[in-house]
Design a protein around this motif. Sequence first.
Motif, mmCIF file in Angstrom:
data_model
loop_
_atom_site.group_PDB
_atom_site.id
_atom_site.type_symbol
_atom_site.label_atom_id
_atom_site.label_comp_id
_atom_site.label_asym_id
_atom_site.label_seq_id
_atom_site.Cartn_x
_atom_site.Cartn_y
_atom_site.Cartn_z
ATOM 1 N N LEU A 111 0.828 -1.200 0.000
ATOM 2 C CA LEU A 111 0.000 0.000 0.000
ATOM 3 C C LEU A 111 0.866 1.255 0.000
ATOM 4 N N LEU A 112 1.937 1.238 0.785
ATOM 5 C CA LEU A 112 2.864 2.376 0.823
ATOM 6 C C LEU A 112 3.482 2.610 -0.543
ATOM 7 N N SER A 113 3.878 1.526 -1.207
ATOM 8 C CA SER A 113 4.500 1.648 -2.523
ATOM 9 C C SER A 113 3.535 2.256 -3.537
ATOM 10 N N ALA A 114 2.254 1.873 -3.441
ATOM 11 C CA ALA A 114 1.252 2.428 -4.354
ATOM 12 C C ALA A 114 1.080 3.921 -4.130
ATOM 13 N N VAL A 115 1.008 4.329 -2.864
ATOM 14 C CA VAL A 115 0.846 5.748 -2.538
ATOM 15 C C VAL A 115 2.071 6.536 -2.985
ATOM 16 N N GLN A 116 3.242 5.984 -2.745
ATOM 17 C CA GLN A 116 4.470 6.689 -3.127
ATOM 18 C C GLN A 116 4.604 6.782 -4.656
ATOM 19 N N SER A 117 4.090 5.782 -5.364
ATOM 20 C CA SER A 117 4.115 5.844 -6.816
ATOM 21 C C SER A 117 3.255 6.997 -7.322
ATOM 22 N N VAL A 118 2.126 7.227 -6.640
ATOM 23 C CA VAL A 118 1.277 8.368 -6.987
ATOM 24 C C VAL A 118 2.060 9.664 -6.840
ATOM 25 N N LEU A 119 2.758 9.801 -5.713
ATOM 26 C CA LEU A 119 3.499 11.031 -5.446
ATOM 27 C C LEU A 119 4.687 11.175 -6.387
ATOM 28 N N GLU A 120 5.318 10.056 -6.720
ATOM 29 C CA GLU A 120 6.413 10.096 -7.700
ATOM 30 C C GLU A 120 5.929 10.668 -9.022
ATOM 31 N N GLN A 121 4.765 10.187 -9.457
ATOM 32 C CA GLN A 121 4.201 10.640 -10.718
ATOM 33 C C GLN A 121 3.868 12.126 -10.656
ATOM 34 N N SER A 122 3.320 12.561 -9.514
ATOM 35 C CA SER A 122 2.949 13.959 -9.363
ATOM 36 C C SER A 122 4.173 14.860 -9.365
ATOM 37 N N ILE A 123 5.228 14.409 -8.707
ATOM 38 C CA ILE A 123 6.459 15.199 -8.658
ATOM 39 C C ILE A 123 7.068 15.312 -10.045
ATOM 40 N N SER A 124 7.098 14.181 -10.787
ATOM 41 C CA SER A 124 7.715 14.198 -12.115
ATOM 42 C C SER A 124 6.931 15.060 -13.095
ATOM 43 N N SER A 125 5.602 15.196 -12.843
ATOM 44 C CA SER A 125 4.788 16.003 -13.739
ATOM 45 C C SER A 125 4.677 17.452 -13.279
ATOM 46 N N GLY A 126 5.288 17.752 -12.121
ATOM 47 C CA GLY A 126 5.314 19.112 -11.638
ATOM 48 C C GLY A 126 4.062 19.542 -10.909
ATOM 49 N N THR A 127 3.203 18.590 -10.527
ATOM 50 C CA THR A 127 1.959 18.948 -9.855
ATOM 51 C C THR A 127 2.018 18.707 -8.361
ATOM 52 N N GLN A 128 3.169 18.287 -7.849
ATOM 53 C CA GLN A 128 3.273 17.954 -6.434
ATOM 54 C C GLN A 128 4.561 18.539 -5.873
ATOM 55 N N THR A 129 4.473 19.192 -4.706
ATOM 56 C CA THR A 129 5.651 19.827 -4.125
ATOM 57 C C THR A 129 5.968 19.306 -2.736
ATOM 58 N N VAL A 130 5.292 18.230 -2.308
ATOM 59 C CA VAL A 130 5.545 17.714 -0.977
ATOM 60 C C VAL A 130 6.916 17.067 -0.922
ATOM 61 N N SER A 131 7.476 16.986 0.282
ATOM 62 C CA SER A 131 8.773 16.364 0.467
ATOM 63 C C SER A 131 8.599 15.068 1.227
ATOM 64 N N THR A 132 9.073 13.986 0.661
ATOM 65 C CA THR A 132 8.963 12.687 1.331
ATOM 66 C C THR A 132 10.029 11.764 0.774
ATOM 67 N N ASN A 133 10.378 10.761 1.525
ATOM 68 C CA ASN A 133 11.372 9.793 1.067
ATOM 69 C C ASN A 133 10.690 8.755 0.186
ATOM 70 N N LEU A 134 10.930 8.841 -1.090
ATOM 71 C CA LEU A 134 10.297 7.930 -2.024
ATOM 72 C C LEU A 134 11.299 6.881 -2.483
ATOM 73 N N PRO A 135 10.853 5.648 -2.702
ATOM 74 C CA PRO A 135 11.763 4.613 -3.179
ATOM 75 C C PRO A 135 12.144 4.875 -4.621
ATOM 76 N N GLY A 136 13.124 4.118 -5.116
ATOM 77 C CA GLY A 136 13.545 4.263 -6.511
ATOM 78 C C GLY A 136 12.402 3.993 -7.454
ATOM 79 N N ALA A 137 12.429 4.631 -8.586
ATOM 80 C CA ALA A 137 11.345 4.491 -9.555
ATOM 81 C C ALA A 137 11.238 3.052 -10.026
ATOM 82 N N LYS A 138 10.018 2.637 -10.284
ATOM 83 C CA LYS A 138 9.766 1.289 -10.766
ATOM 84 C C LYS A 138 10.401 1.100 -12.138
#
Length: 464
Positions: A111-138
């Motif tokens: 579940l954590l990985s799914a949520v972090q994948s959402v945030l990874e996508q948002s960060i890469s698209s420039g729509t998310q500015t939160v700071s969190t420790n995300l795992p390496g990209a899939k």
Amino acid sequence: MSKPILYIVEDSIAAGAMYKAYFEKKGYEVSHFVDGFSAMSAIKNKVPDVIIQDVCLPDVSGIDVLKFAKKIDKKTEVVVITSNSSIDVAVTAMREGAYDFIEKPFENEILLSAVQSVLEQSISSGTQTVSTNLPGAKVKSDIDFIGDSISVQTVKRILNSAARSKASVFVTGESGTGKEVCAEYLHDCSNRHDKSFVAINCAAIPADLFESEFFGHVKGAFSGAISDRKGAVEMANGGTLFLDELCEMALPLQAKLLRFLQTGLYSRVGSSDVVSSDVRVVCATNRNPQKEVADGRFREDLYYRLNVIPVNLPPLREREEDIIILAHFFLQEKCKSANKLFKGFSKNTEKAFLSYDWPGNIRELQNVIENCVVMNEGDTVELDMLPQFKREALKSNVSTAKKSLLSEIEAELTDEIIPLWQVEKEAIESAVHICNGNIPLAAVKLGISASTLYRKIKNWEELA
């Protein structure tokens, strides 16, 4: 930088509290809601970064909450969780815009990985500015499903979720639907992608050699064993073991497979040394595994051990929107290998492809196109380039469809004047029947939107 905001919509107080505590420790700002209306009220006031949404709620469906969240803000990402393993639920969730679909029970890390994948996508698209420790990209898979249909996209989402764990995946579907491609895609998306992918066709190996193929043997173990040999389990250590046509496996071998899955331990044939292997098992069959269990041909305990994440691949006839896409993909592939210059298909050829039932599914389509490319020259694949038996089958299929439509029209042309709504109702029901219950496809054929068709059907059901 602010904490990512997470809403958990879960009617189980205990489960919701557990998720909340887990994500708060990971640095999220979390709110838990036990019903849909409370969640929708909160979403209306403040849209979160991610929503973890259970499907079954005491007041409204989780799908309704998903629709509401998307209506408030299309960028809102929703991870759907449910104990219902039906592929229909997953298809509905994905059609309504869910980012991911996870079946209970699951590990918190999934579940954590799914949520972090959402945030990874948002960060890469420039729509998310939160700071969190995300795992390496899939890892992006080199093996991919070709197609834009909802069913294919849903399968890919399920596999992407499954790739984060070691859970066994059980793939079912008709012959030629791409079960091995499915297994390779899962392997490439997992953290085992840099290890071996080993495939075994259980139907092609004689029963007396299967144990050796599976576990390996030592020199002198039996007549013909002139040297030590690694088995599939050893070669796949750290990677993925794909067992195709699993229901063809003999019952005694099923017992040995179950023992290995339970312990991770095995011995080579002819050796008393016990060794271990860490493999991710993906299995597939074109049979109905539940019927095989009921008829006593497949062990029930092994079935439940393997059927952790079920995936059903739809036949090609239920993926009409993908047929031409796949045809162009195979055409480019075959032209490259055969050094041919075909660029596309004539309109008549495309119509014929869409009219045919494709009993051999994707494999049959691939073979038809390969035959066209090898046996012909030109820029465009014409209808008369199709293999003779295939061309006649396609023409027969089109002719049958036309005759069926004409007979339905003739049946309606009576002296009695039929009310317009009744004619419309019968025409729509006929279209849905011809499309094997596929309402979106029937809508396309009728030239109306799927939402209009769903609304009309709902109105008739309410009047009944």
